[in-house]
Design a protein around this motif. Structure first.
Motif, PDB file in Angstrom:
ATOM      1  N   ILE A  78       0.819  -1.216   0.000  1.00 34.01           N
ATOM      2  CA  ILE A  78       0.000   0.000   0.000  1.00 34.01           C
ATOM      3  C   ILE A  78       0.855   1.269   0.000  1.00 34.01           C
ATOM      4  O   ILE A  78       0.344   2.369   0.212  1.00 34.01           O
ATOM      5  CB  ILE A  78      -0.978   0.022   1.194  1.00 34.01           C
ATOM      6  CG1 ILE A  78      -0.216   0.094   2.530  1.00 34.01           C
ATOM      7  CG2 ILE A  78      -1.899  -1.188   1.164  1.00 34.01           C
ATOM      8  CD1 ILE A  78      -1.121   0.299   3.742  1.00 34.01           C
ATOM      9  N   GLY A  79       2.146   1.104  -0.247  1.00 34.82           N
ATOM     10  CA  GLY A  79       3.028   2.263  -0.312  1.00 34.82           C
ATOM     11  C   GLY A  79       3.186   2.985   1.013  1.00 34.82           C
ATOM     12  O   GLY A  79       3.360   4.214   1.052  1.00 34.82           O
ATOM     13  N   ASN A  80       3.115   2.222   2.125  1.00 36.68           N
ATOM     14  CA  ASN A  80       3.306   2.774   3.476  1.00 36.68           C
ATOM     15  C   ASN A  80       2.323   3.896   3.815  1.00 36.68           C
ATOM     16  O   ASN A  80       2.647   4.810   4.583  1.00 36.68           O
ATOM     17  CB  ASN A  80       4.739   3.289   3.664  1.00 36.68           C
ATOM     18  CG  ASN A  80       5.712   2.181   4.034  1.00 36.68           C
ATOM     19  OD1 ASN A  80       5.449   1.017   3.791  1.00 36.68           O
ATOM     20  ND2 ASN A  80       6.825   2.543   4.631  1.00 36.68           N
ATOM     21  N   LYS A  81       1.111   3.801   3.277  1.00 38.85           N
ATOM     22  CA  LYS A  81       0.161   4.887   3.534  1.00 38.85           C
ATOM     23  C   LYS A  81      -1.272   4.380   3.413  1.00 38.85           C
ATOM     24  O   LYS A  81      -1.624   3.647   2.493  1.00 38.85           O
ATOM     25  CB  LYS A  81       0.378   6.022   2.532  1.00 38.85           C
ATOM     26  CG  LYS A  81      -0.459   7.267   2.781  1.00 38.85           C
ATOM     27  CD  LYS A  81      -0.084   8.372   1.801  1.00 38.85           C
ATOM     28  CE  LYS A  81      -0.860   9.646   2.086  1.00 38.85           C
ATOM     29  NZ  LYS A  81      -0.497  10.737   1.137  1.00 38.85           N
ATOM     30  N   GLY A  82      -2.114   4.789   4.391  1.00 40.87           N
ATOM     31  CA  GLY A  82      -3.538   4.493   4.304  1.00 40.87           C
ATOM     32  C   GLY A  82      -4.095   3.759   5.506  1.00 40.87           C
ATOM     33  O   GLY A  82      -3.371   3.404   6.447  1.00 40.87           O
ATOM     34  N   GLU A  83      -5.407   3.563   5.505  1.00 43.16           N
ATOM     35  CA  GLU A  83      -6.095   2.864   6.576  1.00 43.16           C
ATOM     36  C   GLU A  83      -6.034   1.353   6.344  1.00 43.16           C
ATOM     37  O   GLU A  83      -6.224   0.872   5.221  1.00 43.16           O
ATOM     38  CB  GLU A  83      -7.563   3.295   6.645  1.00 43.16           C
ATOM     39  CG  GLU A  83      -7.756   4.766   6.992  1.00 43.16           C
ATOM     40  CD  GLU A  83      -9.226   5.161   7.053  1.00 43.16           C
ATOM     41  OE1 GLU A  83      -9.515   6.261   7.564  1.00 43.16           O
ATOM     42  OE2 GLU A  83     -10.075   4.381   6.570  1.00 43.16           O
ATOM     43  N   ILE A  84      -5.807   0.628   7.429  1.00 43.04           N
ATOM     44  CA  ILE A  84      -5.776  -0.833   7.336  1.00 43.04           C
ATOM     45  C   ILE A  84      -6.594  -1.428   8.473  1.00 43.04           C
ATOM     46  O   ILE A  84      -6.890  -0.761   9.473  1.00 43.04           O
ATOM     47  CB  ILE A  84      -4.345  -1.398   7.390  1.00 43.04           C
ATOM     48  CG1 ILE A  84      -3.716  -1.169   8.775  1.00 43.04           C
ATOM     49  CG2 ILE A  84      -3.475  -0.800   6.292  1.00 43.04           C
ATOM     50  CD1 ILE A  84      -2.413  -1.918   8.991  1.00 43.04           C
ATOM     51  N   ALA A  85      -6.958  -2.685   8.316  1.00 46.31           N
ATOM     52  CA  ALA A  85      -7.692  -3.409   9.354  1.00 46.31           C
ATOM     53  C   ALA A  85      -7.077  -4.789   9.514  1.00 46.31           C
ATOM     54  O   ALA A  85      -6.320  -5.261   8.646  1.00 46.31           O
ATOM     55  CB  ALA A  85      -9.170  -3.530   8.977  1.00 46.31           C
ATOM     56  N   ILE A  86      -7.387  -5.420  10.624  1.00 42.34           N
ATOM     57  CA  ILE A  86      -6.948  -6.788  10.889  1.00 42.34           C
ATOM     58  C   ILE A  86      -8.191  -7.659  11.030  1.00 42.34           C
ATOM     59  O   ILE A  86      -9.124  -7.304  11.748  1.00 42.34           O
ATOM     60  CB  ILE A  86      -6.099  -6.870  12.173  1.00 42.34           C
ATOM     61  CG1 ILE A  86      -4.792  -6.086  12.000  1.00 42.34           C
ATOM     62  CG2 ILE A  86      -5.796  -8.334  12.532  1.00 42.34           C
ATOM     63  CD1 ILE A  86      -3.983  -5.953  13.275  1.00 42.34           C
ATOM     64  N   LEU A  87      -8.209  -8.784  10.317  1.00 41.41           N
ATOM     65  CA  LEU A  87      -9.286  -9.762  10.440  1.00 41.41           C
ATOM     66  C   LEU A  87      -8.709 -10.980  11.141  1.00 41.41           C
ATOM     67  O   LEU A  87      -7.983 -11.770  10.546  1.00 41.41           O
ATOM     68  CB  LEU A  87      -9.844 -10.140   9.065  1.00 41.41           C
ATOM     69  CG  LEU A  87     -10.896 -11.251   9.046  1.00 41.41           C
ATOM     70  CD1 LEU A  87     -12.138 -10.845   9.852  1.00 41.41           C
ATOM     71  CD2 LEU A  87     -11.274 -11.610   7.619  1.00 41.41           C
ATOM     72  N   SER A  88      -9.032 -11.127  12.424  1.00 42.90           N
ATOM     73  CA  SER A  88      -8.457 -12.187  13.245  1.00 42.90           C
ATOM     74  C   SER A  88      -9.416 -13.366  13.364  1.00 42.90           C
ATOM     75  O   SER A  88     -10.466 -13.412  12.729  1.00 42.90           O
ATOM     76  CB  SER A  88      -8.121 -11.611  14.624  1.00 42.90           C
ATOM     77  OG  SER A  88      -7.471 -12.569  15.425  1.00 42.90           O
ATOM     78  N   ALA A  89      -9.035 -14.328  14.183  1.00 41.68           N
ATOM     79  CA  ALA A  89      -9.896 -15.485  14.475  1.00 41.68           C
ATOM     80  C   ALA A  89     -10.750 -15.135  15.690  1.00 41.68           C
ATOM     81  O   ALA A  89     -11.508 -14.176  15.662  1.00 41.68           O
ATOM     82  CB  ALA A  89      -9.044 -16.727  14.703  1.00 41.68           C
ATOM     83  N   ALA A  90     -10.610 -15.884  16.790  1.00 39.95           N
ATOM     84  CA  ALA A  90     -11.385 -15.588  17.995  1.00 39.95           C
ATOM     85  C   ALA A  90     -10.662 -14.558  18.852  1.00 39.95           C
ATOM     86  O   ALA A  90      -9.433 -14.458  18.827  1.00 39.95           O
ATOM     87  CB  ALA A  90     -11.614 -16.864  18.801  1.00 39.95           C
ATOM     88  N   GLN A  91     -11.415 -13.807  19.619  1.00 36.19           N
ATOM     89  CA  GLN A  91     -10.815 -12.792  20.492  1.00 36.19           C
ATOM     90  C   GLN A  91      -9.903 -13.397  21.546  1.00 36.19           C
ATOM     91  O   GLN A  91      -9.009 -12.729  22.056  1.00 36.19           O
ATOM     92  CB  GLN A  91     -11.916 -11.982  21.178  1.00 36.19           C
ATOM     93  CG  GLN A  91     -12.581 -10.958  20.273  1.00 36.19           C
ATOM     94  CD  GLN A  91     -13.596 -10.109  21.015  1.00 36.19           C
ATOM     95  OE1 GLN A  91     -14.717 -10.540  21.251  1.00 36.19           O
ATOM     96  NE2 GLN A  91     -13.199  -8.907  21.374  1.00 36.19           N
ATOM     97  N   TYR A  97       6.034   3.746   9.541  1.00 34.94           N
ATOM     98  CA  TYR A  97       4.615   3.478   9.299  1.00 34.94           C
ATOM     99  C   TYR A  97       3.715   4.593   9.832  1.00 34.94           C
ATOM    100  O   TYR A  97       2.538   4.386  10.093  1.00 34.94           O
ATOM    101  CB  TYR A  97       4.230   2.148   9.940  1.00 34.94           C
ATOM    102  CG  TYR A  97       5.096   0.987   9.504  1.00 34.94           C
ATOM    103  CD1 TYR A  97       5.214   0.638   8.162  1.00 34.94           C
ATOM    104  CD2 TYR A  97       5.824   0.250  10.437  1.00 34.94           C
ATOM    105  CE1 TYR A  97       6.011  -0.420   7.756  1.00 34.94           C
ATOM    106  CE2 TYR A  97       6.621  -0.818  10.037  1.00 34.94           C
ATOM    107  CZ  TYR A  97       6.715  -1.147   8.702  1.00 34.94           C
ATOM    108  OH  TYR A  97       7.505  -2.194   8.294  1.00 34.94           O
ATOM    109  N   LYS A  98       4.261   5.787   9.943  1.00 34.49           N
ATOM    110  CA  LYS A  98       3.512   6.901  10.534  1.00 34.49           C
ATOM    111  C   LYS A  98       2.270   7.275   9.724  1.00 34.49           C
ATOM    112  O   LYS A  98       1.322   7.864  10.259  1.00 34.49           O
ATOM    113  CB  LYS A  98       4.415   8.129  10.695  1.00 34.49           C
ATOM    114  CG  LYS A  98       4.981   8.672   9.395  1.00 34.49           C
ATOM    115  CD  LYS A  98       5.898   9.864   9.662  1.00 34.49           C
ATOM    116  CE  LYS A  98       6.532  10.385   8.372  1.00 34.49           C
ATOM    117  NZ  LYS A  98       5.536  10.869   7.395  1.00 34.49           N
ATOM    118  N   ASP A  99       2.252   6.928   8.446  1.00 34.45           N
ATOM    119  CA  ASP A  99       1.112   7.273   7.591  1.00 34.45           C
ATOM    120  C   ASP A  99       0.124   6.116   7.428  1.00 34.45           C
ATOM    121  O   ASP A  99      -0.796   6.190   6.618  1.00 34.45           O
ATOM    122  CB  ASP A  99       1.606   7.719   6.213  1.00 34.45           C
ATOM    123  CG  ASP A  99       2.385   9.029   6.277  1.00 34.45           C
ATOM    124  OD1 ASP A  99       2.013   9.881   7.108  1.00 34.45           O
ATOM    125  OD2 ASP A  99       3.354   9.188   5.517  1.00 34.45           O
TER     126      ASP A  99
END
Length: 361
Positions: free
Chosen positions: A179-192, A213-215
């Motif tokens: 993503i070119g070190n920039k933008g919003e990301i999310a994590i899709l995990s298994a169980a909490q 990774y400041k951006d």
């Protein structure tokens, strides 16, 4: 931490001892102990002998987080093959759900009652199995965890896929590059409650604090509970909630496949980057059609094989689970236990279009 007692079985004749064992088992979640018991008490008092003869004819049970999950099928088959080569017997038990901790506890208790020699467990929760696993060790069953750990005092050895630091760091690196070190990301995990997932996510969060990774902004950690349909829906929900999302990390084989399936049939294909932990056979089509650029995983068959070798090494008295002890795991080589009895088969492999056809698992 409990160690490995001697393996000879003999009748317990003293009524007081039988009564005490029965009461102790009741107090520890309903597990009972037959009159035929494994002699020797807690092996923590004994010393490891790396040159001890490898025992044959043992029964080692595998209890994965979820049976019929392709990842665990591959891992456990690796354990089965290793046990056959070692002259011992393999069995697999488990629940069809990745979040049925009560079911896992029940299986541990049953295996203890059946007096298996050792069990390899992938824990759905770090603490839920502890009482049952401690009772198993008191009853002379060697306990190895693999893939997902319990609290360290609830088993003797943990076979980790790779270090949490390596896995957390490399997944962030893979996505950041895409993503070119920039933008919003999310994590899709298994169980909490998944021990391994949480350890990796903690490392990811720390990694994202680095100036490089400041951006990049982590907007959400979602949970699919290692259920394909729920993970698919969670992916859809993330993209609806965060229309500017640039990437998703899914450190679970079920989650990354479900996310790839959704992205592949949506307008986000090729625009929202996806990485994480997956098997080549699950992800091959999505790599080749451009949905996924790169993802990673260790070889699960090696993980299962190493768990089997560790269990037999414990039973043979070659190790007791203490830091610095070493054992040989056939063609995998020699391994030395780290802090809290942790051992790993090595760093993960990164899969891309250029190399994915070299792997079949």
């Amino acid at each position: 931490m409990f160690g490995t007692p001697a393996r000879s079985r003999r009748l317990t004749l003293a009524l007081a001892t039988v009564t005490a064992l029965a009461l102790g088992a009741t107090a520890c979640g309903g597990t009972t102990k037959d009159d035929a018991s494994k002699d020797g008490g807690s092996a923590a008092a004994g010393k490891a002998d790396p040159n001890a003869e490898t025992k044959k004819g043992l029964t080692v049970a595998f209890l994965p987080k979820q049976v019929n999950n392709p990842y665990f099928t591959t891992a456990d088959n690796g354990g089965k093959k290793a046990l056959q080569e070692l002259g011992s017997s393999y069995k697999e038990v488990g629940t069809s759900s990745g979040t049925d901790t009560a079911g896992q506890v029940s299986y541990v208790n049953t295996l203890t009652q059946q007096q298996v020699d050792a069990m390899a467990v992938s824990a759905q929760d770090p603490g839920a199995l502890c009482t049952a696993l401690k009772q198993a060790m008191r009853n002379g069953v060697s306990v190895v965890t693999y893939d997902s750990d319990t609290n360290a005092d609830c088993r003797q050895v943990f076979v980790s896929p790779a270090s949490a630091e390596d896995l957390g760091r490399t997944q962030v690196e893979l996505l950041a590059k895409q993503i070119g070190n920039k933008g919003e990301i999310a994590i899709l995990s298994a169980a909490q409650t998944a021990t391994n997932q949480n350890a990796w996510i903690d490392v990811m969060k720390k990694e994202l604090e680095k100036p490089a990774y400041k951006d990049i902004k982590l907007v959400k950690v979602a949970y699919g509970d290692d259920d394909a349909q729920k993970s698919f829906q969670q992916t859809q929900g993330l993209l609806q909630e965060y229309p500017n999302l640039k990437g998703i990390i899914s450190p679970t084989t079920v989650g990354i496949k479900a996310a790839a399936q959704y992205l592949s049939g949506s307008k986000y294909k090729g625009k929202v980057k996806l990485t994480g932990l997956g098997t080549p056979n699950d992800m091959r089509a999505y790599v080749k059609n451009g949905t996924v650029d790169a993802f990673e995983l260790w070889e699960p068959a090696k993980l299962g094989a190493l768990a089997a070798h560790a269990a037999v090494a414990l039973e043979s008295g070659q190790i007791t689970g203490e830091k610095g002890q070493s054992f040989t795991a056939g063609d995998l080589g020699s391994f030395t236990l780290g802090e809290d009895g942790v051992v790993s088969p090595g760093e993960p492999t990164v899969f891309t279009k250029s190399n994915i056809d070299q792997y079949d698992f």
